[in-house]
Structures are given as structure tokens and as C-alpha cells.
Design a protein around this motif. Structure first.
Motif, short mmCIF file in Angstrom:
data_model
loop_
_atom_site.label_atom_id
_atom_site.label_comp_id
_atom_site.label_asym_id
_atom_site.label_seq_id
_atom_site.Cartn_x
_atom_site.Cartn_y
_atom_site.Cartn_z
N MET A 1 10.34 -50.95 36.82
CA MET A 1 8.88 -50.91 36.98
C MET A 1 8.34 -52.34 36.97
O MET A 1 8.68 -53.13 36.10
N THR A 2 7.49 -52.65 37.91
CA THR A 2 6.95 -54.03 37.98
C THR A 2 5.83 -54.21 36.99
O THR A 2 5.08 -53.27 36.68
N SER A 3 5.71 -55.45 36.47
CA SER A 3 4.63 -55.75 35.53
C SER A 3 3.32 -55.87 36.29
O SER A 3 3.31 -56.10 37.51
N PRO A 4 2.17 -55.73 35.58
CA PRO A 4 0.88 -55.85 36.27
C PRO A 4 0.72 -57.16 37.01
O PRO A 4 0.19 -57.21 38.11
N GLY A 5 1.20 -58.27 36.41
CA GLY A 5 1.06 -59.57 37.06
C GLY A 5 1.81 -59.63 38.37
O GLY A 5 1.32 -60.16 39.37
N VAL A 6 3.03 -59.06 38.39
CA VAL A 6 3.83 -59.06 39.61
C VAL A 6 3.15 -58.22 40.68
O VAL A 6 3.07 -58.60 41.85
N GLN A 7 2.65 -57.06 40.29
CA GLN A 7 1.97 -56.19 41.25
C GLN A 7 0.71 -56.84 41.78
O GLN A 7 0.40 -56.77 42.97
N ASP A 8 -0.03 -57.52 40.88
CA ASP A 8 -1.24 -58.23 41.32
C ASP A 8 -0.89 -59.32 42.34
O ASP A 8 -1.62 -59.54 43.31
N ALA A 9 0.23 -60.01 42.12
CA ALA A 9 0.64 -61.07 43.04
C ALA A 9 0.97 -60.49 44.41
O ALA A 9 0.58 -61.05 45.45
N SER A 10 1.69 -59.37 44.45
CA SER A 10 2.03 -58.74 45.72
C SER A 10 0.77 -58.25 46.43
O SER A 10 0.66 -58.35 47.66
N ASP A 11 -0.16 -57.70 45.66
CA ASP A 11 -1.42 -57.24 46.25
C ASP A 11 -2.20 -58.41 46.85
O ASP A 11 -2.76 -58.30 47.96
N ALA A 12 -2.24 -59.54 46.13
CA ALA A 12 -2.96 -60.72 46.63
C ALA A 12 -2.30 -61.26 47.89
O ALA A 12 -2.98 -61.69 48.83
N LEU A 13 -0.97 -61.23 47.92
CA LEU A 13 -0.24 -61.71 49.10
C LEU A 13 -0.65 -60.92 50.33
O LEU A 13 -0.90 -61.48 51.41
N LYS A 14 -0.74 -59.60 50.19
CA LYS A 14 -1.10 -58.74 51.33
C LYS A 14 -2.60 -58.78 51.62
O LYS A 14 -3.02 -58.96 52.76
N ARG A 15 -3.39 -58.62 50.57
CA ARG A 15 -4.84 -58.48 50.75
C ARG A 15 -5.49 -59.78 51.22
O ARG A 15 -6.31 -59.77 52.14
N VAL A 16 -5.10 -60.92 50.62
CA VAL A 16 -5.75 -62.19 50.94
C VAL A 16 -5.07 -62.89 52.11
O VAL A 16 -5.73 -63.33 53.06
N PHE A 17 -3.74 -62.96 52.06
CA PHE A 17 -3.01 -63.76 53.05
C PHE A 17 -2.45 -62.93 54.21
O PHE A 17 -2.06 -63.49 55.24
N GLY A 18 -2.39 -61.62 54.04
CA GLY A 18 -1.96 -60.76 55.13
C GLY A 18 -0.45 -60.69 55.32
O GLY A 18 0.01 -60.34 56.41
N CYS A 52 2.76 -70.83 46.17
CA CYS A 52 3.38 -70.80 44.85
C CYS A 52 2.39 -71.15 43.74
O CYS A 52 2.64 -70.86 42.57
N TYR A 53 1.27 -71.81 44.09
CA TYR A 53 0.22 -72.01 43.09
C TYR A 53 -1.07 -71.27 43.45
O TYR A 53 -1.85 -70.91 42.57
N GLN A 54 -1.30 -71.01 44.75
CA GLN A 54 -2.54 -70.33 45.12
C GLN A 54 -2.57 -68.89 44.61
O GLN A 54 -3.60 -68.44 44.06
N ILE A 55 -1.47 -68.15 44.75
CA ILE A 55 -1.46 -66.77 44.28
C ILE A 55 -1.56 -66.69 42.75
O ILE A 55 -2.37 -65.92 42.23
N PRO A 56 -0.79 -67.49 41.99
CA PRO A 56 -0.99 -67.46 40.53
C PRO A 56 -2.42 -67.81 40.12
O PRO A 56 -2.95 -67.26 39.16
N ALA A 57 -3.06 -68.73 40.86
CA ALA A 57 -4.45 -69.08 40.54
C ALA A 57 -5.38 -67.90 40.76
O ALA A 57 -6.37 -67.73 40.04
N LEU A 58 -5.08 -67.06 41.76
CA LEU A 58 -5.89 -65.87 42.02
C LEU A 58 -5.64 -64.77 41.00
O LEU A 58 -6.54 -63.99 40.69
N VAL A 59 -4.41 -64.71 40.48
CA VAL A 59 -4.02 -63.62 39.59
C VAL A 59 -4.35 -63.93 38.13
O VAL A 59 -4.82 -63.07 37.39
N ARG A 60 -4.12 -65.16 37.71
CA ARG A 60 -4.38 -65.53 36.31
C ARG A 60 -5.88 -65.72 36.06
O ARG A 60 -6.62 -66.10 36.98
#
Length: 611
Positions: A1-18, A52-60
Motif C-alpha cells: 500500500m502506498t503512503s499518502p505522500g507517495v500517492q500525492d506525488a503521483s497525483d501531482a505528476l498527472k494532474r499538474v504536469f500531465g 525532483c524538487y517541484q513535486i515535493p514542493a507541491l506535496v509538502r
């Protein structure tokens, strides 16, 4: 099971960056930084460091603070993020007091996701107080090799960055660079206090770039031929060592129908900014520049990087060539290299104001660069070995793989040339350049030969088995191997300690013979394309060109570079798939929510119009 942070990162990758998935190496870095860990990331240009820093900045929670030396490009970096719906801004010396105050207010109000600033702003106590008042998600130190005093791009202000962890120890740091030898890697680690951080070292290979180095023979004409035959209408960067050479080359290209602009420190700041902006915003422009141009350039469709003068180091060469083909499509790194380059670089090192250690380090850099130029093996393998990636097989996509050169026993030729240097020096203790020595070996009856009575020497006319161009190659390689030295303002040739080993027949000298046929033009070698690049069927090309025209008009209207709207790779996929509805468009790589809402209907109208 993925942690919330990991799932948030994957969501940001798709939602923001496509993007549906991370590139190799990205996900592990993102997960580590999202969890609050420090990281040192070595990844090639075009490998996706920014995510590698933009997605963590969006998630954290909080604002991601990005330290970057690229004041002239901060606006473009911020524009690209805002086009994705990311709340980004910058603080630097180009802003008015009111503009900086508005950014600081937004920072304190939690209205920003990312804030870019130059390292010198960390000298200001007001910056420290500002950071103390807000939640900071992370510190990203971009172009981290600038901290290395032995590197090719040292910035004194980067030494201040060691204080970040001391004042804000709870904030994770991620330092990133595309250019680091093992020694530079160690220096970054020490100077930024990253010994306890996780180190992520990706492959430095850029398989879509074809490396080619050719003998210099009328380099401007050689460049023009390359542009006309292989890169007509492509965006390119041409590097020259001097400002005068930049100006002359740009004028030559324009006079021959190639749209070209100069860029160097001697131009006023407005002209530099305008030329850089045009390069980013217009298709098919060539910029002729000194090394002052290019760091942080995000333009993805640069198809050619050319060097008309020898770079000072492999680090500089690698970083500069890495500005080609960031979109993963086939691109060319081409260099014209000759004897005068070697003499000039040796002379510059010898006349440097630096101490012995500095000159020694510069000589090591130059020796490695010369070894790359003179190699008879795969250039890519040698380039990667320099960065610690050893034992890589031949690439099949560089000139030495496509048209292998021969090596030949140049011992006798070397002995003849070194003997001539010795004999000419003995005459009144004078020293001469390569041209006079070659004339003597060829037995030429010139005024200068007669003036110095060099036709009376025993070495006169003993080298007629080689032509003038071949002798210049011999000299170049003797210099490259340290068997000849350069001395004085005029670059006269002198013997070295190693010369005696050759003259005393204690050392053989192997040399490179240029192949009779040239390397094949740049094209997609096996494995040379990024996995994200979609092949474009011929029948889809009219739609692709129509989409590029729409993108150019849209970008001009919005005052941003075309790639901020969409990369070529995204337009290729649209042209190949011909989406008929927004839902279809949403599945294409590089189209996130914000771009779908902003550009979706316009794209579909172009597709329908070309149906």
C-alpha cells in the motif's frame, strides 16, 4: 500500500504536469524528499531534475525555495510553472521595491508553491527574517556544481549555502546538478554539508545526442555546411571562445541566410536579454555565444550545439552539449578542433594569474579534453568514463563508432618533428611556431627559411612523406600527449621532459589518422530516442506543422516561449493520435489539468481543421 505522500506525488505528476509515470530515477528521489530527507542528485541535462524538487514542493506543506544562479531566466522558469497552474514567483535584483514587496507578501500569506531566488540574496538579513516567518517546504539548490572551486562554473555566493542547514535544520535540502566528476561530487558534499544525505547518481548518458569532432578547416564554412545539410531551420547554439569570433560568426551566418544572433558579455544587458528572449520564443534561431550563454536554458528543441573553439574542460563541454535534444529527439553535438586551439589553451594556462595548483588543475582539465578529441575509441564511452561511468560498450551513435579512425605508429614522425624543434632552437637559441618547423621538414624555399638559414639544417626536407595537414595533425597530437610544450606570448614550441623519451627511442607514439569518410548525419540510433517520444507518421506531419503554427501564435499572444505552451513531443503525440474530445486529449503526455482547460478547445479546433 502506498503512503499518502507517495500517492500525492503521483497525483501531482498527472494532474499538474500531465505525465502518467516518472522517468527512471525520479520517483525514488521524490519519495525521499517528500518524506523530509536531504538529497544530492546527479542527473543529466534533460533527465528531469526539476520535477525532483517541484513535486515535493507541491506535496509538502509550505513553500519550496529554489536557489538558482540564473537571474536572467527566472521569469521564464516561473512562466512555465504558472502555465501549469503552479503558484510560482521569484525575488531578484531586476525587480522594483514594490514588486519584491508583493512577492514577499504572497510568500508570507502562503499564496506561493515555489519561490526562486539568487544565492546572493542569502547575504541579506532581510531574507533570513522573511524565511523565519513562513513555513518552508524545502530548499532546492540548483546547479550545485557552482559550489566547486575546482569546477568549471564556480560562483562564490554558492559558498553561503552551507548556512541553510545551520539556520533551518528541519527543512530538507535537495542539491542538483548535471555536471559533476567524482572530485566535484565530493566537493559539493563537503561544502554543502550533505555527507548524511542520500546521493542519487543517474546515468550521464544522453543517447539521442550524436557526438562528432572534426578537424578544423575553415570552421565557419564547415558550420554553414552542417546547418544547411542537416539542420536547416533548426534551433542551435554555437559556442566561440572570444567576443570577436562570436560577432564574426553571427554576421557570417546571417549573410548566408541563417537567422543568427550574437550573445556575449560585451553586449549591453538589454541586447543580451532581447537576444536570449528571441531564442527562447522564436523557432529556428541560432545563437552564437561565449560560454556566458546557456546555463538553465530550458528550450527543449535545440537540435544542434556546435563548438568552433576547444572547450576548457569536459565538464564545460558536457554541460554545453547537454543543451541539445532535451526533448529526447535526435540531436547533434559537433566540434571543429585544430592545432591552434591546443596552442591557445596551453598558452592561456601558462599565462594565467592563478597559482601553481590552479594551473595544474587547468592542465588536467585540458588534457582530458584533448584525450576525448584524439581518441580512436567510442567518444561517448570516454565521456561517460570521465564522470565515473566506466566500461560502457561502444554507443554506435558517435563519429568514432560510425566511421572508425585508424591508429598509426607515429614514432618516426614524432622524432623528426622533435628533432627539428631542437635544431631550430639551437640556432641563436630562437624558438619557432609550428608553421616554420613544418616548412623546414617539407623542405620549402620560403623567405623566412632563407632568412634564418634553416635550409642548411640536417632536418631540412626530411619530412616529405607527410603533407602539411598531416604534419599539423602530428603537432596537435604531440601537444595533446605532452610531448611538446608551448611557451611565450606567440605560442612557440619547446621540448618537454617527455620529449627525450621519444628522441631516445624509449617510447613509441601512436597517433590517430582521420577516417577517409565522414560520420553519418545525425539520426535516431537504436535506443537513442526517449521512451516518451512518439514516432510521427508521414501523414501526420501536416497536422504537426499546423499545431506548431497554432502554438507559436498562442505563445506570442501570451508573451511566453512556445515550449511553455506544449513541447514538440506533446504535439507529435496529438498529431499521431488525432484526439476528437477533451477526454482523449487528457490522456496525452504533457497535458495536465490546467493546460487541458486553457488550451484544449484550441487544440481540438486545429485537429478538426486538418481533418
Amino acid at each position: 500500500m502506498t503512503s499518502p505522500g507517495v500517492q500525492d506525488a503521483s497525483d501531482a505528476l498527472k494532474r499538474v504536469f500531465g505525465y502518467d509515470s516518472f522517468r527512471p530515477g525520479q520517483q525514488e528521489i521524490v519519495e525521499h524528499v517528500v518524506a523530509g530527507g536531504d538529497a544530492l542528485v546527479l542527473m543529466p541535462t534533460g533527465g528531469g531534475k526539476s520535477l525532483c524538487y517541484q513535486i515535493p514542493a507541491l506535496v509538502r506543506p509550505g513553500v519550496g525555495v529554489v536557489i538558482s544562479p540564473l537571474i536572467a531566466l527566472m521569469q521564464d522558469q516561473v512562466d512555465a510553472l504558472r502555465a501549469l497552474g503552479v503558484r510560482a514567483s521569484f525575488l531578484n535584483s531586476t525587480q522594483t521595491f514594490d514588486e519584491r514587496r508583493d512577492v514577499e507578501r504572497a510568500f508570507l500569506a502562503g499564496e506561493l508553491d515555489l519561490l526562486y531566488l539568487a544565492p546572493e540574496r542569502l547575504q541579506l538579513e532581510s531574507t533570513g527574517r522573511l524565511f523565519d516567518q513562513a513555513k518552508i517546504a524545502l530548499f532546492a539548490i540548483d546547479e550545485a556544481h557552482c559550489v566547486s572551486q575546482w569546477g568549471h562554473d564556480f560562483r562564490k555566493d554558492y559558498l553561503l549555502l552551507s548556512t541553510l542547514h545551520e539556520r533551518w535544520p528541519e527543512v530538507p535540502r535537495v542539491a542538483l546538478t548535471a555536471t559533476a566528476t567524482e572530485a566535484t561530487h565530493t566537493e559539493i558534499t563537503e561544502r554543502l554539508g550533505l555527507a548524511e544525505a542520500r546521493h542519487f547518481v543517474a546515468s550521464f548518458d544522453r543517447p539521442n545526442i550524436q557526438y562528432r569532432i572534426v578537424p578544423k578547416n575553415s570552421p565557419q564554412r564547415q558550420l554553414l555546411d552542417l546547418l544547411r545539410t542537416e539542420h536547416q531551420g533548426d534551433a542551435g547554439i554555437v559556442y566561440c571562445l572570444s567576443r570577436n569570433s562570436v560577432e564574426r560568426t553571427a554576421e557570417f551566418l546571417v549573410a548566408n541566410g541563417v537567422p543568427a544572433l550574437p550573445y556575449h558579455a560585451g553586449l549591453d544587458s538589454r541586447t543580451r536579454a532581447e537576444n536570449q528572449s528571441r531564442f527562447l520564443r522564436e523557432d529556428g534561431l541560432v545563437v552564437v555565444a561565449t560560454i556566458a550563454f546557456g546555463m538553465g536554458i530550458d528550450k527543449p528543441d535545440v537540435r544542434l550545439v556546435a563548438h568552433l573553439d576547444l572547450p576548457k574542460s569536459i565538464e564545460g563541454y558536457y554541460q554545453e552539449t547537454g543543451r541539445a535534444g532535451r526533448d529526447g529527439l535526435p540531436s547533434t553535438a559537433w566540434m571543429a578542433y585544430g592545432l591552434a586551439d591546443v596552442v591557445q589553451q596551453r598558452k592561456m594556462i601558462d599565462s594565467s594569474d592563478g597559482d601553481f595548483a590552479f594551473r595544474r588543475q587547468q592542465s588536467i582539465h585540458l588534457d582530458a579534453m584533448l584525450a576525448l578529441c584524439e581518441t580512436v575509441t567510442c567518444r561517448r564511452s570516454q565521456l561517460l568514463a570521465y564522470f565515473g561511468q566506466r566500461d560502457t560498450p561502444p554507443c554506435g551513435n558517435c563519429d568514432t563508432c560510425l566511421a572508425p579512425p585508424e591508429s598509426w605508429d607515429g614514432t618516426i614522425a614524432a622524432q623528426k618533428f622533435l628533432s627539428a624543434v631542437f635544431r631550430l632552437k639551437n640556432e641563436r637559441n630562437q624558438k619557432f611556431g609550428a608553421g616554420q618547423i613544418i616548412d623546414v621538414l617539407l623542405g620549402k624555399d620560403t623567405e623566412k627559411v632563407r632568412q634564418h638559414r634553416h635550409d642548411q639544417l640536417t632536418v631540412f626536407g626530411i619530412g616529405t612523406e607527410l603533407g602539411e595537414a598531416e604534419w599539423r595533425g602530428v603537432v596537435r597530437q604531440l601537444l595533446a600527449q605532452g610531448l611538446l610544450g608551448v611557451e611565450g606570448e606567440y605560442g612557440t614550441l619547446v621540448l618537454t621532459e617527455a620529449s627525450g623519451e621519444v628522441l631516445g627511442r624509449r617510447r613509441e607514439v601512436l597517433m590517430r589518422r582521420e577516417p577517409a569518410r565522414a560520420a553519418k548525419p545525425a539520426k535516431a540510433a537504436k535506443g537513442a530516442r526517449s521512451a516518451a517520444v512518439v514516432e510521427l507518421p508521414e501523414e501526420a506531419r501536416p497536422l504537426f506543422e499546423a499545431l506548431r503554427a497554432w502554438r507559436s501564435a498562442t505563445a506570442k499572444e501570451q508573451g511566453v516561449p512556445p515550449y511553455v505552451v506544449f513541447h514538440d513531443s506533446t504535439l507529435r503525440e496529438i498529431a499521431a493520435r488525432r484526439p476528437a474530445a477533451l477526454a482523449d486529449l487528457a490522456g496525452i503526455s504533457g497535458i495536465g489539468e490546467n493546460k487541458l482547460n486553457k488550451y484544449g478547445e484550441g487544440v481540438l479546433a486545429v485537429v478538426a481543421g486538418e481533418g
